[in-house]
Motif scaffolding. Structure first.
Motif, PDB file in Angstrom:
ATOM      1  N   ALA A   1      49.871  52.139  42.555  1.00  0.00           N
ATOM      2  CA  ALA A   1      49.947  51.557  41.215  1.00  0.00           C
ATOM      3  C   ALA A   1      50.200  52.622  40.155  1.00  0.00           C
ATOM      4  O   ALA A   1      50.964  52.409  39.215  1.00  0.00           O
TER       5      ALA A   1
ATOM      6  N   LYS B   1      54.054  54.402  39.375  1.00  0.00           N
ATOM      7  CA  LYS B   1      55.076  53.801  38.511  1.00  0.00           C
ATOM      8  C   LYS B   1      56.415  53.619  39.225  1.00  0.00           C
ATOM      9  O   LYS B   1      57.458  53.510  38.585  1.00  0.00           O
TER      10      LYS B   1
ATOM     11  N   ASP C   1      59.111  49.858  43.174  1.00  0.00           N
ATOM     12  CA  ASP C   1      58.666  49.002  44.276  1.00  0.00           C
ATOM     13  C   ASP C   1      57.146  49.057  44.483  1.00  0.00           C
ATOM     14  O   ASP C   1      56.641  48.635  45.519  1.00  0.00           O
ATOM     15  N   ALA C   2      56.406  49.556  43.487  1.00  0.00           N
ATOM     16  CA  ALA C   2      54.955  49.721  43.627  1.00  0.00           C
ATOM     17  C   ALA C   2      54.246  48.403  43.922  1.00  0.00           C
ATOM     18  O   ALA C   2      53.374  48.347  44.786  1.00  0.00           O
ATOM     19  N   VAL C   3      54.618  47.343  43.230  1.00  0.00           N
ATOM     20  CA  VAL C   3      53.948  46.057  43.428  1.00  0.00           C
ATOM     21  C   VAL C   3      54.149  45.556  44.853  1.00  0.00           C
ATOM     22  O   VAL C   3      53.187  45.154  45.522  1.00  0.00           O
ATOM     23  N   SER C   4      55.376  45.617  45.340  1.00  0.00           N
ATOM     24  CA  SER C   4      55.631  45.118  46.695  1.00  0.00           C
ATOM     25  C   SER C   4      54.939  45.988  47.739  1.00  0.00           C
ATOM     26  O   SER C   4      54.430  45.473  48.740  1.00  0.00           O
ATOM     27  N   ARG C   5      54.877  47.302  47.514  1.00  0.00           N
ATOM     28  CA  ARG C   5      54.174  48.183  48.458  1.00  0.00           C
ATOM     29  C   ARG C   5      52.679  47.895  48.477  1.00  0.00           C
ATOM     30  O   ARG C   5      52.054  47.834  49.538  1.00  0.00           O
ATOM     31  N   ALA C   6      52.106  47.699  47.297  1.00  0.00           N
ATOM     32  CA  ALA C   6      50.676  47.399  47.206  1.00  0.00           C
ATOM     33  C   ALA C   6      50.364  46.047  47.841  1.00  0.00           C
ATOM     34  O   ALA C   6      49.386  45.914  48.593  1.00  0.00           O
ATOM     35  N   GLU C   7      51.194  45.049  47.564  1.00  0.00           N
ATOM     36  CA  GLU C   7      50.989  43.732  48.167  1.00  0.00           C
ATOM     37  C   GLU C   7      51.128  43.782  49.684  1.00  0.00           C
ATOM     38  O   GLU C   7      50.396  43.091  50.399  1.00  0.00           O
TER      39      GLU C   7
ATOM     40  N   ILE D   1      46.148  51.926  47.363  1.00  0.00           N
ATOM     41  CA  ILE D   1      46.769  50.952  46.460  1.00  0.00           C
ATOM     42  C   ILE D   1      46.724  51.468  45.021  1.00  0.00           C
ATOM     43  O   ILE D   1      47.700  51.341  44.278  1.00  0.00           O
ATOM     44  N   LYS D   2      45.608  52.075  44.626  1.00  0.00           N
ATOM     45  CA  LYS D   2      45.509  52.662  43.284  1.00  0.00           C
ATOM     46  C   LYS D   2      46.555  53.759  43.104  1.00  0.00           C
ATOM     47  O   LYS D   2      47.210  53.840  42.053  1.00  0.00           O
TER      48      LYS D   2
END
Length: 132
Positions: free
Chosen positions: A98, A101, A104-110, A94-95
């Motif tokens: 993040a 940059k 779609d980083a937020v959706s992938r991490a979530e 997840i890091k």
């Protein structure tokens, strides 16, 4: 411990090929372990250092490679892998996402977090999401 120390050094390096070098050492250790040399068996520390090396890369490539390595290690049996998967590993992935940059980083991490929560809640995994 020497191999883990070298991987850790690569994970802290600013060299553009640092993550690749860390991964090469890890893969060598993995091959040696599979060939029966249990003295160089990679462990949780080894894997976390390689994932951190890719997270430090700060790019889409780094995030993708960290995810690929983690997915590969999860696909192995405990006997093949030689160590248990810990919650630190998906945290590092997840890091890496993040730091990539990517748009779609937020959706992938979530998505990773939701999968971890669901797998834990329904007994498919012992990895319990935490705040580390």
């Amino acid at each position: 411990i020497v191999f883990n120390s070298v991987i850790h050094c690569w994970s802290k390096s600013k060299s553009p090929d640092a993550a690749q070098r860390a991964e090469e050492i890890f893969k060598w250790m993995e091959a040696q372990y599979q060939a029966g040399d249990y003295l160089v068996r990679p462990d949780e520390v080894s894997l976390c250092a390689v994932l951190n090396a890719w997270a430090q890369h700060g790019s889409t490539l780094g995030a993708e490679r960290a995810q690929q390595i983690f997915d590969h290690m999860q696909s192995l049996t405990l006997e093949q892998r030689g160590f248990h998967i810990s919650i630190m590993m998906p945290n590092i992935v997840i890091k890496a996402i993040a730091r990539s940059k990517d748009v779609d980083a937020v959706s992938r991490a979530e998505a990773i977090l939701i999968k971890l929560e669901n797998d834990y809640m329904f007994g498919r995994s012992s990895l319990r999401p935490d705040v580390t």
